[in-house]
Design an enzyme around this catalytic site. Structure first.
Site, short mmCIF file in Angstrom:
data_model
loop_
_atom_site.label_atom_id
_atom_site.label_comp_id
_atom_site.label_asym_id
_atom_site.label_seq_id
_atom_site.Cartn_x
_atom_site.Cartn_y
_atom_site.Cartn_z
N ARG A 292 -0.15 -6.92 14.12
CA ARG A 292 0.43 -7.26 13.99
C ARG A 292 0.47 -6.35 12.24
O ARG A 292 -0.76 -6.36 11.80
CB ARG A 292 0.16 -8.43 13.14
CG ARG A 292 1.01 -9.53 12.01
CD ARG A 292 0.74 -10.14 10.91
NE ARG A 292 -0.84 -10.63 11.80
CZ ARG A 292 -1.36 -11.25 10.64
NH1 ARG A 292 -1.55 -10.56 10.16
NH2 ARG A 292 -2.67 -11.48 10.63
N HIS A 296 0.28 -12.38 8.13
CA HIS A 296 0.55 -13.41 9.11
C HIS A 296 1.84 -13.75 8.59
O HIS A 296 2.32 -14.03 9.19
CB HIS A 296 -0.91 -14.12 9.08
CG HIS A 296 -0.74 -15.41 9.85
ND1 HIS A 296 -0.45 -15.45 10.87
CD2 HIS A 296 -0.07 -16.77 9.50
CE1 HIS A 296 -0.14 -17.18 11.57
NE2 HIS A 296 -0.40 -17.27 10.10
N TYR A 305 -8.76 -8.28 3.85
CA TYR A 305 -9.21 -8.21 5.13
C TYR A 305 -9.21 -7.73 6.74
O TYR A 305 -9.63 -7.47 6.81
CB TYR A 305 -8.96 -9.41 5.73
CG TYR A 305 -7.76 -10.14 6.09
CD1 TYR A 305 -7.06 -10.00 7.26
CD2 TYR A 305 -6.38 -11.41 5.32
CE1 TYR A 305 -5.81 -9.68 8.32
CE2 TYR A 305 -5.83 -11.10 5.71
CZ TYR A 305 -5.15 -10.72 7.10
OH TYR A 305 -3.22 -10.71 7.50
#
Lengths: 399, 323
Positions: A292, A296, A305
């Site tokens: 990805r 998200h 992160y």
């Protein structure tokens, strides 16, 4: 080792080592490992594969250009939707950036009578099924919870609760079995179901239960996991201790890992899995190993992160560039074709933007519609109450 | 007219529905060869085959979740949850998927499915086998929630529930499974109608499922003391047949709602609120509630203290009449 363990002859140190190895997190595979099915390298070189070549050998140049067109156009829709969200026109958007090949490859492997159960990121699959992208935007704009007829394109509504749709897919597949639409040999009749979910969903009870139900019923369902490496902010090593595709064996059906950024390989592997399901050979787990590229959803911030170096590595594996270089050096497409697709993408983006901005809000009373098939006294009473309340404002001359 | 138990009534009703419509399929744990732990599906797999009476793996989310898929494919699944306290793993599928599918598809999808749940205590079971969780589901729009209390309704209501194009939670009073009753050859009323099972003038007892029998016994006892109680079997909890209830309460002026579930935010709370809004000038006393205490269901040696019984119902009637 097991004999020694039984005999109690293993040294404590050795046991510790074995235990440490067994309980270590899944190693960072990075490139999917040698077991990953790939037909196109990241540079666009064709890799021979004796098992899967047959599923792509009949693809014409036009088919391949069609894949490219799909990849570009759905990325364009996605980019426009992301922009619309940033401009406040969508409440949220779940981008598919980076996962186009996994979705187009699997979506194009389906036959009309097959049925797809998506999660909420399968814009590319929806595209392949012929669902108008504006319908997808409607959900994220908040004008409805879906808005398309699932049975018109055999593409179910998006499912937000993680993994729930895998059980619906399995039950649907059990219905196909009971209808006798499996293993007849008639390509127009035999049908299969494909359930989409992400790597994070593999931790859900529902997903594991769907594996059990599909296995014991030999249901014609393909479990298509897009392992995009991240469940919001949780990396693979926080989610699993073995490569995901290996889990299928524990449930009693095959699992295969495919390069999810290689549209040809995904198409081939999904074809094989769907064929197996349609012909009565039961479920397959496909792990499309992908990434990805964005967040998200538009609500999170991946820079908190994950490191940018990782994103850079995956840029090199871009599904669109890969197919483009294959088409270029095999001379299956010329610059005029690529230019035409670009123009088409721009036009599509304009249509998506205009369509989004001109999407009518639902009428307030419509929220009382479609709750029950049969008339329901509470719903009807509240509908009247609501209408009377608003009519009061009109009479007062306000509102 | 035929006489049969509640369990047999449901069994016969399922059989009739399956004979009528080949799309009706049963799903659940142990419902095949065993015929269910209460034998409600006894003999059905033998007669309809394993494809229509499906023994499922032991996983409630799986039962309801796959039943959703079957319904999407055009089947009419009737699932059995073995005990009320085992419904919770399937809760998400019922409230988030079953209940909402029609609305979120703008009416394109219907989910004609029935979820059968043996309900209530009084059978001396271990924990999680005696829960009354109907309020959770009655609170969720998109579901219908009904509860039978006698053989007549068991036979006809299960068929009506299966014929409903809306999803139905069908509660069965497990401690009454073996009570016998007469079943008429034609349905006496629709699925969503309350039933005045005993006419009276002094106060109205409102109950459903296992408590209907208790209330009828209480009314008998009260009659011996010269009190004339009306008893209503709600039958449908969502939607509530408030017209029937209100008509009775306007006549008697007093209402006592009786159920096994804890009173706090239970069905009785809704009924009491609705009655005071609708029948305020007819009420001679506040609407009273008799229910389980607001506790986790206790060990079976204490359940007779926990559950409403004839005396607790009569005590509430006395309090109502004392106003």
């Amino acid at each position: 080792m097991s004999d020694n363990a039984v005999a109690g002859a293993t040294s404590v140190e050795h046991e510790d080592e074995v235990l440490a190895e067994l309980t270590a997190p899944v190693p960072e595979v990075g490139d999917g490992g040698p077991e990953m099915v790939q037909l196109l390298t990241p540079e666009g070189q064709r890799v021979e594969n004796t098992e899967y070549d047959e599923y792509v050998k009949d693809l014409s140049d036009e088919d391949l250009r069609g894949f490219y067109r799909d990849l570009v156009l759905i990325r364009r829709v996605d980019a426009e939707a992301t922009a619309l969200q940033r401009q406040g026109e969508l409440g949220i958007w779940a981008s598919l950036l980076g996962q186009e090949a996994a979705q187009v490859g699997s979506g194009r492997a389906m036959r009309p009578q097959d049925y797809a159960f998506p999660t909420y990121r399968e814009h590319g699959v929806a595209w392949c099924r012929g669902v108008n992208p504006l319908n997808l935007l409607g959900l994220f704009r908040g004008v409805n919870h879906g808005g398309w007829d699932p049975n018109e394109k055999n593409f179910h509504l998006y499912t937000i609760v993680i993994g729930a749709q895998t059980l619906h897919a399995t039950g649907y597949a059990m219905g196909i079995q009971r209808d006798g639409d499996v293993g007849t040999g008639d390509p127009e009749r035999d049908a299969a179901v494909i359930a989409y979910f992400g790597d994070g969903a593999t931790a859900q009870g529902d997903v594991n239960e769907s594996f059990v139900y599909a296995a014991v019923n030999n249901a014609p369902v393909v479990f298509f996991c897009q392992n995009n490496q991240w469940a919001i902010s949780e990396p693979n090593e926080r989610q699993t201790r073995i490569p995901l595709y290996q889990r299928a064996r524990g449930f009693g059906f095959p699992g295969v890992r495919v390069d999810g950024n290689d549209v040809l390989a995904v198409y081939a592997v999904t074809q094989q899995a769907l064929n197996a399901a349609r012909s009565g050979n039961g479920p397959t787990f496909v792990e499309a190993y992908t990434y990805r590229m964005g967040a998200h959803t538009t609500s999170d911030d991946p820079t908190k992160y994950r490191v940018s170096a990782e994103v850079e590595v995956w840029k090199h594996r871009d599904p669109i560039e890969r197919l483009k270089s294959y088409l270029v050096h095999t001379q299956k497409a010329d610059q005029a074709f690529f230019d035409a697709v670009e123009v088409e993408g721009d036009e599509l983006a304009v249509a998506v933007r205009e369509g989004c901005l001109s999407m009518p809000d639902p009428t307030p009373e419509s929220m009382f519609d479609h709750i029950y098939v049969e008339e329901h006294p509470v719903v009807e009473a509240e509908r009247k109450e609501f209408a009377a309340y608003h009519a009061g404002f009109t009479q007062e001359g306000g509102h | 007219m035929a006489s049969m138990t509640i369990a047999k009534g449901i069994n016969n009703g399922l059989r009739a529905a399956m004979e009528r419509d080949p799309k009706v399929v049963l799903m659940g744990e142990d419902i095949g060869k065993l015929g269910g732990v209460f034998r409600v599906t006894d003999g059905l797999q033998k007669d309809f085959g394993e494809d229509r009476v499906i023994d499922t793996p032991l996983a409630e989310a799986g039962i309801v979740g796959t039943a959703i898929g079957m319904a999407l494919r055009g089947y009419r699944p009737v699932v059995e949850i073995q005990f009320d306290g085992f419904i919770y793993p399937a809760f998400d599928h019922i409230v988030s998927q079953v209940a909402k599918m029609r609305a979120r598809s703008l009416g394109k999808i219907t989910l004609p499915m029935v979820i059968r749940i043996p309900v209530g205590g009084g059978i001396g079971a271990v924990e999680h086998h005696s829960e009354s969780n109907e309020a959770y589901f009655a609170h969720t729009a998109g579901l219908k929630v009904v509860c039978c209390s006698n053989a007549e309704d068991a036979y006809w209501m299960i068929q009506q529930a299966i014929e409903s194009d809306d999803p139905v939670l069908f509660y069965e009073p497990k401690r009454r499974y073996w009570d016998k009753g007469e079943v008429a050859d034609v349905a006496q009323r629709g699925l969503l109608e309350a039933n005045v099972v005993r006419e009276g003038t002094d106060a109205t007892l409102i109950a459903y499922g296992p408590m209907v029998k208790t209330c009828l016994q209480a009314a008998e006892a009260a009659a011996a003391e010269g009190k004339n109680l009306e008893v209503i079997d709600l039958r449908t909890l969502s939607p509530l047949d408030l017209d029937t209830v209100a008509a009775s309460v306007e006549k008697t002026g007093r209402a006592v709602v009786v159920h096994e579930a804890s009173t706090f935010l239970g069905m009785g709370a809704e009924i009491a609120a609705a009655l005071q809004q609708r029948c305020f000038y007819h009420l001679e006393a506040p609407v009273l509630r008799v229910g389980g205490y607001n506790l986790p269901y206790p060990p079976s040696k204490l359940e007779e203290e926990f559950l409403p019984d004839l005396d607790r119902v009569l005590d509430a009637v006395d309090r109502s009449l004392a106003f």
